[in-house]
Structures are given as structure tokens and as C-alpha cells.
Write a protein that holds these residues in place. Structure first.
Motif, short mmCIF file in Angstrom:
data_model
loop_
_atom_site.label_atom_id
_atom_site.label_comp_id
_atom_site.label_asym_id
_atom_site.label_seq_id
_atom_site.Cartn_x
_atom_site.Cartn_y
_atom_site.Cartn_z
N ILE A 60 0.84 -1.19 0.00
CA ILE A 60 0.00 0.00 0.00
C ILE A 60 0.88 1.25 0.00
O ILE A 60 0.65 2.19 -0.77
CB ILE A 60 -0.94 -0.01 1.22
N GLY A 61 1.90 1.26 0.86
CA GLY A 61 2.81 2.40 0.91
C GLY A 61 3.57 2.61 -0.38
O GLY A 61 3.75 3.74 -0.85
N VAL A 62 4.03 1.51 -0.97
CA VAL A 62 4.77 1.59 -2.23
C VAL A 62 3.90 2.16 -3.34
O VAL A 62 4.34 3.03 -4.12
CB VAL A 62 5.31 0.20 -2.62
N GLU A 63 2.67 1.70 -3.41
CA GLU A 63 1.77 2.17 -4.48
C GLU A 63 1.40 3.64 -4.29
O GLU A 63 1.28 4.38 -5.26
CB GLU A 63 0.51 1.30 -4.50
N TRP A 64 1.25 4.06 -3.03
CA TRP A 64 0.99 5.49 -2.81
C TRP A 64 2.19 6.33 -3.24
O TRP A 64 2.04 7.35 -3.91
CB TRP A 64 0.70 5.76 -1.32
N ALA A 65 3.39 5.90 -2.87
CA ALA A 65 4.59 6.66 -3.21
C ALA A 65 4.77 6.76 -4.71
O ALA A 65 5.27 7.77 -5.23
CB ALA A 65 5.83 6.01 -2.58
N ALA A 66 4.34 5.73 -5.43
CA ALA A 66 4.47 5.73 -6.89
C ALA A 66 3.32 6.46 -7.57
O ALA A 66 3.26 6.50 -8.80
CB ALA A 66 4.54 4.29 -7.40
N ASN A 67 2.42 7.03 -6.77
CA ASN A 67 1.27 7.79 -7.28
C ASN A 67 0.29 6.92 -8.06
O ASN A 67 -0.41 7.39 -8.95
CB ASN A 67 1.73 8.96 -8.16
N GLY A 305 18.55 11.37 2.76
CA GLY A 305 17.67 10.28 2.37
C GLY A 305 16.24 10.74 2.19
O GLY A 305 15.55 10.32 1.25
N PHE A 306 15.79 11.64 3.07
CA PHE A 306 14.45 12.19 2.92
C PHE A 306 14.32 12.97 1.61
O PHE A 306 13.31 12.88 0.92
CB PHE A 306 14.11 13.09 4.10
N LEU A 307 15.35 13.75 1.28
CA LEU A 307 15.29 14.53 0.04
C LEU A 307 15.29 13.62 -1.18
O LEU A 307 14.61 13.90 -2.17
CB LEU A 307 16.44 15.52 -0.01
N ASP A 308 16.05 12.54 -1.13
CA ASP A 308 16.02 11.58 -2.23
C ASP A 308 14.61 11.01 -2.40
O ASP A 308 14.09 10.90 -3.51
CB ASP A 308 17.00 10.43 -1.97
N ASP A 312 11.84 11.48 -5.50
CA ASP A 312 11.14 10.38 -6.18
C ASP A 312 9.63 10.60 -6.16
O ASP A 312 8.93 10.34 -7.15
CB ASP A 312 11.47 9.04 -5.51
N ILE A 313 9.12 11.07 -5.00
CA ILE A 313 7.68 11.34 -4.90
C ILE A 313 7.27 12.43 -5.88
O ILE A 313 6.26 12.32 -6.58
CB ILE A 313 7.32 11.76 -3.46
N ARG A 317 4.81 12.39 -9.33
CA ARG A 317 3.68 13.30 -9.50
C ARG A 317 3.95 14.35 -10.57
O ARG A 317 3.24 15.34 -10.66
CB ARG A 317 3.35 13.96 -8.15
N GLN A 318 5.00 14.11 -11.34
CA GLN A 318 5.37 14.96 -12.47
C GLN A 318 5.65 16.41 -12.03
O GLN A 318 5.32 17.37 -12.73
CB GLN A 318 4.29 14.92 -13.56
N VAL A 319 6.28 16.54 -10.87
CA VAL A 319 6.74 17.84 -10.37
C VAL A 319 8.26 17.84 -10.42
O VAL A 319 8.88 16.91 -9.89
CB VAL A 319 6.26 18.10 -8.93
#
Length: 366
Positions: A60-67, A305-308, A312-313, A317-319
Motif C-alpha cells: 500500500i505504501g509503495v503504491e501510494w509513493a508511486a502515485n 535520504g528524505f530529500l532523495d 522520487d515522490i 507526481r510529475q513535479v
């Protein structure tokens, strides 16, 4: 136990896939039915919890992160998964193989501010299945309330869960306070690092990489560390420079300064809607939070690591991740008199964008 089956005749992958489809649809009836049917068909409850439900929650977390799913879908799916755990807990069949002769009382709790409660709940269920008496306190447990509970119950150990690194200062306070009561602490969750380095840094008595390892340690008994009475600064002498405290206290001003700076340096922000501006403010606040925890632990990899991850997030989301650069520039200017913060920012400078951050001074210049 085979990595491909729960028990003989109960394939793991098809059941996981079916549960994923059900939770994604928010179909509690089907999801609980799948788990209970497997249980009554001979699957053991611990395997269902750790080899089916937990991996589905991770997905669930992976799919949210991948939008690929929305926040609403993520929340709904998590809620269904939680109810599946509850259905297993209430089923008498789940306890047919409960370990006989195990003893001890364990308190399982999420640290203050940590609202990802499902991993801790799954651990509590596994410990119960293994014969321990378990008090599950849930999400976001204030340290004072946790200590009151320990005084009242006399637990043999505390299992503290934290998923987000920004909860590490709260975890440190909880670890120190629990140990002052004479209660050893086992730390677990992604916040403590894949190798447990932050659990050790913060003085936890033990760390476990997963629920099975945690259950084994708690069943055997956690050995208290020494000395038992200490202060957080005893574990982290670098806190004496006050940078962490000052950044936390200045968070609102730092966020405001970054938002003003973004208007000047990243023109696209000027056309943002009110909702987009609010989301940007939230994102900047997260950046400050992770910088603060990197200062607390003196671990710049938490910030980079947070910035990496954020890059990716944003990409999903194409930002453009380059939009993070002006925010770091402004933070660098605001914190130019903070040597450790400056070093962390300089290490982070190359992560989200290709160009350097010329406005962030070096440590020797700060």
C-alpha cells in the motif's frame, strides 16, 4: 516453513494477491473472508499476519509513493487491513496453536506523534499468539501516559514502534523515561534504521528488524542496558550546541522565509492556487522537520535520504525535483550561523538538482 506456502496446501502469493485486490477496493467483507477461510483451512495465524497482511500493507505504501493510488485509497486500504487483523484476533481458531508455557507481560506502543499503528498491532497479535500477556496502547502514545501505564502494570518490557524518522526525538524521550522505571525497551520500525543504528544511538536495550525477531527477543527476555539513569544529552552530547532546539523553535519562521524566497526564486510558485500553496507549506515544514532530526541524531543521511525520497515522490507526481533547490538555498541563508545545519544542507545540495547551492556557506565560513 516454506517461503511459498502458509501451510501445506495454502499458497502464499495467490492469497496475498487476493487480499491486495480486496483492500484496494475497500472490500472489508471479502478481505476478512479470505483471511478467515485460510485460517479455518489450516493456515496458522502468525503466518497470515506476517506473510500476507504485513506485505500487503507494505505494498500500500509503495503504491501510494508511486502515485498509483490516492491518499484516500491508502487510508481506506489500511483501515480494511486493520479490520482483517481484528477479525483474526477475535477468531478462536487463530489461538489453537498458541504457545503453551510462555510467560511475561509486554507493553506495545507507538511513540508520541507516530500514527502508523498497524505494524505495532501486528506485533502485539504475534506476541499474544506466542503466549505473552500484551497491552497494546496504539498510536501516538504520550510518554507520560506510557510511564503511568508501566507503573500501574509492571510490564516486563516495552516494545516501542516508530515508522518515521522525525519521531526519533520522541522515541529517545520515551526510551529514557521507560528505562528510568526499570523497564527495558525493544525498539522497532523503519525510523530506527534498517540496521537498528538509531535504536543503538538512542540507547534502546534491544532492536529487532521484524516482528518475528522482536517476538523471539521478548519471549526470551530483554536484558536491560546500563546505566539505567541518564539524560538524552548523555547519549547525544552534540545536542549541547543547541542547533536542534533552535531550529525546532524557529520552524514557523523558517517555513515562512522559504515560502517568501520561493516566490522570488521559483516563479512557477506565483501561479499556485491556495491549495497548492498550502501543500507547498506542508512540504517545506517536512523539510525542516527532517533537517531537525538530522541535527538531533547528527546523522545527515536522514536528511539527504528524505530529500532523495521526496525527489522520487515529486517525480512520480510529475513535479520537477529541481523545485527543491531554492528551498534549500533559503534554508542555508537563514541558518548560515549554524555549522552543523550548514554541513547537512551542503551534503544535501547535490541531491535534488544538478546545480550547486552557492549561497550556502561552508562550515568554516559559518
Amino acid at each position: 516453513m516454506s517461503t511459498h506456502t502458509l501451510t501445506s496446501g495454502h499458497p502464499l502469493s495467490p492469497l496475498r494477491d487476493a487480499l491486495w485486490d480486496a483492500v484496494l477496493e475497500g472490500d472489508e467483507h471479502t478481505a476478512t473472508g479470505l483471511a478467515l477461510d485460510a485460517l479455518h483451512g489450516g493456515a496458522d495465524a502468525e503466518s497470515l499476519l506476517l506473510d500476507v497482511i504485513a506485505p500487503v500493507q507494505g505494498r500500500i505504501g509503495v503504491e501510494w509513493a508511486a502515485n498509483r493510488i490516492t491518499v484516500a485509497q491508502e487510508h481506506a486500504a489500511t483501515a480494511v487491513n486493520d479490520r482483517v487483523v481484528g477479525a483474526l484476533s477475535r477468531s478462536r481458531a487463530a489461538h489453537r496453536d498458541r504457545t503453551a508455557g510462555a510467560s511475561g507481560r509486554v507493553t506495545v506502543a507507538c511513540v508520541d506523534g507516530e500514527w502508523h499503528a498497524l505494524p505495532a498491532r501486528i506485533l502485539a497479535e504475534v506476541l499474544t499468539l506466542r503466549g505473552l500477556r500484551v497491552d497494546f496502547l496504539g498510536a501516538q502514545v504520550p510518554t507520560a501516559h506510557l510511564i503511568t501505564h508501566l507503573h500501574r502494570t509492571g510490564a516486563d518490557a516495552v516494545a516501542l514502534s516508530a515508522s518515521l524518522a522525525t519521531r526519533l526525538p520522541a522515541a529517545h524521550a520515551a526510551i529514557t523515561a521507560c528505562q528510568a522505571t526499570g523497564t527495558p525497551v525493544l525498539a522497532g520500525g523503519a525510523a530506527f534504521g534498517a540496521d537498528g543504528r538509531y535504536a543503538r544511538l538512542l540507547g534502546a536495550d534491544a532492536w529487532a528488524p521484524d516482528a518475528r525477531a522482536a517476538a523471539a527477543l521478548l519471549a526470551a527476555g530483554v536484558t536491560p542496558r546500563t546505566p539505567r539513569v541518564h539524560q538524552p544529552i548523555d547519549d547525544l552530547p552534540h545536542l549541547g550546541d543547541q542547533e536542534y532546539t533552535l531550529v525546532v523553535r524557529s520552524k514557523a519562521q523558517l517555513v515562512k522565509a522559504v515560502l517568501v524566497g520561493l516566490d522570488e526564486r521559483f516563479p512557477a510558485v506565483r501561479d499556485y492556487s491556495e491549495a497548492q500553496r498550502e501543500r507547498t507549506a506542508e512540504d517545506v515544514a517536512h523539510i525542516v522537520d527532517f533537517l531537525a532530526v538530522a541535527l538531533y541524531t547528527d546523522a545527515p543521511e536522514l536528511f539527504t535520504g528524505f530529500l532523495d525520497w521526496t525527489g522520487d515522490i515529486l517525480a512520480a507526481r510529475q513535479v520537477p525535483a529541481l523545485s527543491l533547490v531554492p528551498a534549500l538555498e533559503v534554508l542555508g541563508e537563514e541558518l548560515r550561523d549554524f555549522p552543523r545545519a550548514t554541513r547537512h544542507l551542503r551534503l544535501a545540495a547535490g541531491r535534488p538538482g544538478a546545480r550547486p547551492l552557492p549561497n550556502i556557506p561552508t562550515g568554516k565560513d559559518a
